[in-house]
Design an enzyme around this catalytic site. Structure first.
Site, mmCIF file in Angstrom:
data_model
loop_
_atom_site.group_PDB
_atom_site.id
_atom_site.type_symbol
_atom_site.label_atom_id
_atom_site.label_comp_id
_atom_site.label_asym_id
_atom_site.label_seq_id
_atom_site.Cartn_x
_atom_site.Cartn_y
_atom_site.Cartn_z
ATOM 1 N N LYS A 262 0.764 -1.243 -0.097
ATOM 2 C CA LYS A 262 0.163 -0.017 -0.309
ATOM 3 C C LYS A 262 0.719 1.658 0.103
ATOM 4 O O LYS A 262 1.508 1.767 0.976
ATOM 5 C CB LYS A 262 -1.194 0.197 0.991
ATOM 6 N N GLU A 312 -0.771 4.615 -8.153
ATOM 7 C CA GLU A 312 -0.066 5.516 -7.162
ATOM 8 C C GLU A 312 1.078 6.313 -7.583
ATOM 9 O O GLU A 312 2.623 5.658 -7.548
ATOM 10 C CB GLU A 312 0.113 4.651 -5.827
HETATM 11 P P1 AMP Z 1 -7.545 4.838 1.975
HETATM 12 O O1 AMP Z 1 -6.991 6.517 1.245
HETATM 13 O O2 AMP Z 1 -6.650 4.463 3.378
HETATM 14 O O3 AMP Z 1 -8.561 4.521 1.838
HETATM 15 O O4 AMP Z 1 -6.427 4.037 0.953
HETATM 16 C C1 AMP Z 1 -7.232 3.663 -0.438
HETATM 17 C C2 AMP Z 1 -6.154 4.304 -1.651
HETATM 18 O O5 AMP Z 1 -4.364 3.400 -1.196
HETATM 19 C C3 AMP Z 1 -6.440 4.073 -2.194
HETATM 20 O O6 AMP Z 1 -6.942 4.991 -3.084
HETATM 21 C C4 AMP Z 1 -4.479 4.518 -3.210
HETATM 22 O O7 AMP Z 1 -4.891 5.897 -3.188
HETATM 23 C C5 AMP Z 1 -3.610 3.785 -2.134
HETATM 24 N N1 AMP Z 1 -3.229 2.431 -3.126
HETATM 25 C C6 AMP Z 1 -1.502 2.755 -2.230
HETATM 26 N N2 AMP Z 1 -1.669 1.142 -2.529
HETATM 27 C C7 AMP Z 1 -2.672 0.869 -3.471
HETATM 28 C C8 AMP Z 1 -2.569 -0.370 -3.768
HETATM 29 N N3 AMP Z 1 -1.524 -1.642 -4.525
HETATM 30 N N4 AMP Z 1 -4.116 -0.613 -4.910
HETATM 31 C C9 AMP Z 1 -5.386 0.107 -4.543
HETATM 32 N N5 AMP Z 1 -4.621 1.315 -3.706
HETATM 33 C C10 AMP Z 1 -3.417 1.412 -3.653
#
Ligand code: AMP
Length: 598
Positions: A262, A312
């Site tokens: 992530k 990302e």
């Molecule tokens: P959050 O912002 O905490 O809801 O987490 C989701 C966000 O993680 C997504 O909107 C992406 O910007 C980010 N992200 C980072 N790595 C990944 C990945 N491998 N797959 C999907 N989202 C990712």
């Protein structure tokens, strides 16, 4: 269509908090709207003049509106400002002045030989004028914007002037959200059972509810079913749920899942159409000009001629060959000196999804198929790579991958469903993606994204500034923001000055109807700003409204010992942590505590 009809509808919408009543009022509005105006009526009622991604900022500051009002009603700016200080809403200020002057001028007006109807504003005229204001740029544009607005005021009734003012300030705030509009459209134009779903899907694919509404009104649901992905038009993004324990995640995903790093950067949806690359942010803004390096790299790296991929963008340290934190990337985001910043803060893009390629829609295909196709059409190079991924089937493999992710400078991992049903859920936050961040595994502490809804003035060193902020989680079922904590630490004095300045521009005279709060704040803010905060743990609380009555009667859930971490300017309030996530985290914490005791 007269703008007066719209203003009257707004007056009714303003007077209710009930979603069902809002839907009825919207249906009444659609009844009164001719086909050629449906689209602009939808935009205007959402407080906008076009689709989100069109980047049509009306761009009028409070000060300019004060000037325009003063000119239009023949008063000094000081008098207008004084009434503004009293009422707290420039819409009401102009309404009051206009009401007075209309009465005084009524006789002269009527003897002028023109009837009121001939002079009155149409919806299209208002919309076109607002567009004109939005498009004025460069030297002298501020004065031109003011004069154009004065022209609108001259023709407006007091009620119309009020809503025009709120619209130009991006403060219409009728509480009408996209899903409410979708519901009203379905009821007005369709009898089919799946209508709402079909409309919502078309909306997710086009990110333009005005466009979908017009097709529905003109051609019916079948035409909406046929709406296709268009390269260059952003698709509403899929979001992740969260679960605290590795075991639970594995169980939810059927015992086997794809784990990915992530990355802690900015989400990007890249559209390639021949030689043209367009980049959209999480909020669907066009961010292409900010990342020329990413565009050039993607142009060479995507081998298909048309494609939509997601990934990302992360700041990268080439010397150390390491990922850098989110804040560093944000310091690169600016409108000027882009090429200098490009050298100073290089980036990498980690691609993780594919939504469309050469005429084929991949949204409804399972994730493994999307990833395989992504691997096929991407030529990896210096800037562009695929997100690190591994398929895991048990907790120890999960933990090992998680450790590697943290060591590599990531926030945690994303667990992704790899079963046949694992489609790309555009515009939705579901359990097909589950995020798992570092803090969960260490204690009960975690970080959340909350929305600022109120403020309390500071004392001592913080006098004159906001000292404590009232933070809220989002409840998408009720479309309201529910308070979860008072936030008073973790800010530097610099942060606090910035926060105070920005928030004061968003204040509302009363508690916004989208906010549920038992506390009386010193100042209320329209839910706009998202902050990331960290909390020690969760507890039930008699003063907060998040998850009220869900765990105990009359009690909500609160975050204990919250600390500010950072601004989340990349997130809209609807992307904030949800009430449901808080309930789940609370339940999980209770279970873990019980286990520990045993
Ligand atoms: P959050 O912002 O905490 O809801 O987490 C989701 C966000 O993680 C997504 O909107 C992406 O910007 C980010 N992200 C980072 N790595 C990944 C990945 N491998 N797959 C999907 N989202 C990712």
């Amino acid at each position: 269509m007269r703008y007066a009809i719209l203003a009257e509808i707004y007056r009714k919408l303003d007077a209710t908090q009930k979603r069902l009543e809002m839907i009825d009022i919207l249906i009444e509005l659609f009844d009164k709207t001719e086909l050629e105006n449906i689209r602009i009526v939808i935009y205007l009622t959402s407080g906008k003049i076009g689709a989100d991604f069109e980047d049509l900022d009306i761009g009028i500051a409070e000060k300019m509106v004060i000037k325009a009002i003063a000119k239009a009603v023949g008063k000094s700016e000081e008098i207008v400002t004084a009434l503004f200080a009293k009422k707290g809403d420039l819409g009401e200020v102009v309404e009051a002045f206009k009401a007075k002057s209309t009465q005084q001028g009524l006789e002269a007006f009527l003897t002028d030989g023109k009837t009121a109807a001939e002079e009155s504003l149409t919806v299209r005229e208002v919309w076109e004028t607002l567009n004109k204001i939005a498009n004025l740029e460069g030297k002298g544009s501020a004065a031109k914007k003011i004069n154009t607005l004065v022209g609108l005021y001259a023709k407006a009734t007091p009620l119309e002037a009020k809503y025009i003012t709120r619209t130009v300030l991006s403060q219409l705030r009728l509480g009408v959200r996209d899903l409410t509009i979708i519901e009203a459209l379905a009821r007005k134009y369709c009898t089919e059972k799946d209508a709402r779903k079909v409309i919502e899907h078309a909306y997710n694919v086009t990110s333009d509810i005005g466009f979908v509404g017009e097709i529905l009104a003109r051609k019916g649901l079948e035409a909406v079913r046929q709406i296709k992905i268009q390269v260059g038009r952003p698709i509403r993004m899929m979001a992740a749920q969260r679960l605290p324990s590795t075991e639970e995640i594995l169980e939810k995903l059927g015992g086997k899942c794809a784990l990915e790093f992530k990355y802690d950067g900015e989400r990007v949806q890249a559209h390639k159409n021949g030689d043209k690359i367009t980049l959209f942010s999480r909020n669907l803004n066009d961010i292409s000009t900010m990342y020329p390096d990413v565009r050039d790299a993607l142009k060479a790296s995507i081998t298909a001629s048309k494609a939509i991929v997601e990934g990302e963008i992360v700041a990268w340290d080439p010397q150390a060959e390491r990922l850098r934190p989110f804040q560093i990337l944000m310091s690169r985001k600016r409108k000027y000196d882009i090429s200098e910043m490009k050298e100073k803060i290089p980036v990498k893009v980690f691609l993780f999804d594919l939504l469309f390629v050469d005429g084929d829609n991949y949204l409804l295909k399972a994730y493994p198929q999307r990833r395989t196709k992504l691997e096929e059409i991407i030529k990896e190079e210096e800037i562009i790579t695929l997100a690190s991924q591994e398929i895991v089937t048990n907790a120890s493999e999960f933990e090992a991958f998680f450790e590697t992710a943290i060591e590599s400078g990531c926030e945690g991992v994303m667990a992704k469903d790899i079963r046949e049903t694992a489609i790309y859920q555009a515009g939705n936050r579901g359990f097909l993606w589950i995020k798992h961040k570092f803090d969960y595994s260490s204690a009960f502490a975690d970080s959340y994204d909350f929305v600022v809804v109120g403020g309390f003035y500071g004392k001592g060193r913080r006098k004159g500034m906001l000292g404590t902020l009232l933070m809220a989680a989002y409840n998408p079922e009720k479309e309201i923001f529910e308070t979860v904590c008072k936030l008073g630490s973790g800010f530097s004095d610099e942060d606090l000055a910035k926060i105070t300045k920005e928030l004061m521009a968003l204040r509302t005279p009363e508690k916004p109807k989208e906010v549920a709060s038992k506390l009386e704040a010193d100042v209320w803010f329209y839910p706009t700003k998202v902050f990331e905060i960290r909390g020690a743990d969760l507890s039930t609380s008699p003063v907060h409204t998040c998850a009220l009555n869900e765990i105990k009667e009359d009690m909500g859930i609160a975050i204990r010992f919250p600390r500010f971490i950072r601004f989340r300017e990349d997130k809209k309030p609807e992307f904030a942590t949800t009430t449901k996530e808080i309930i789940d985290a609370y339940k999980e914490q209770r279970l873990l505590k019980k286990e520990k005791k045993n």
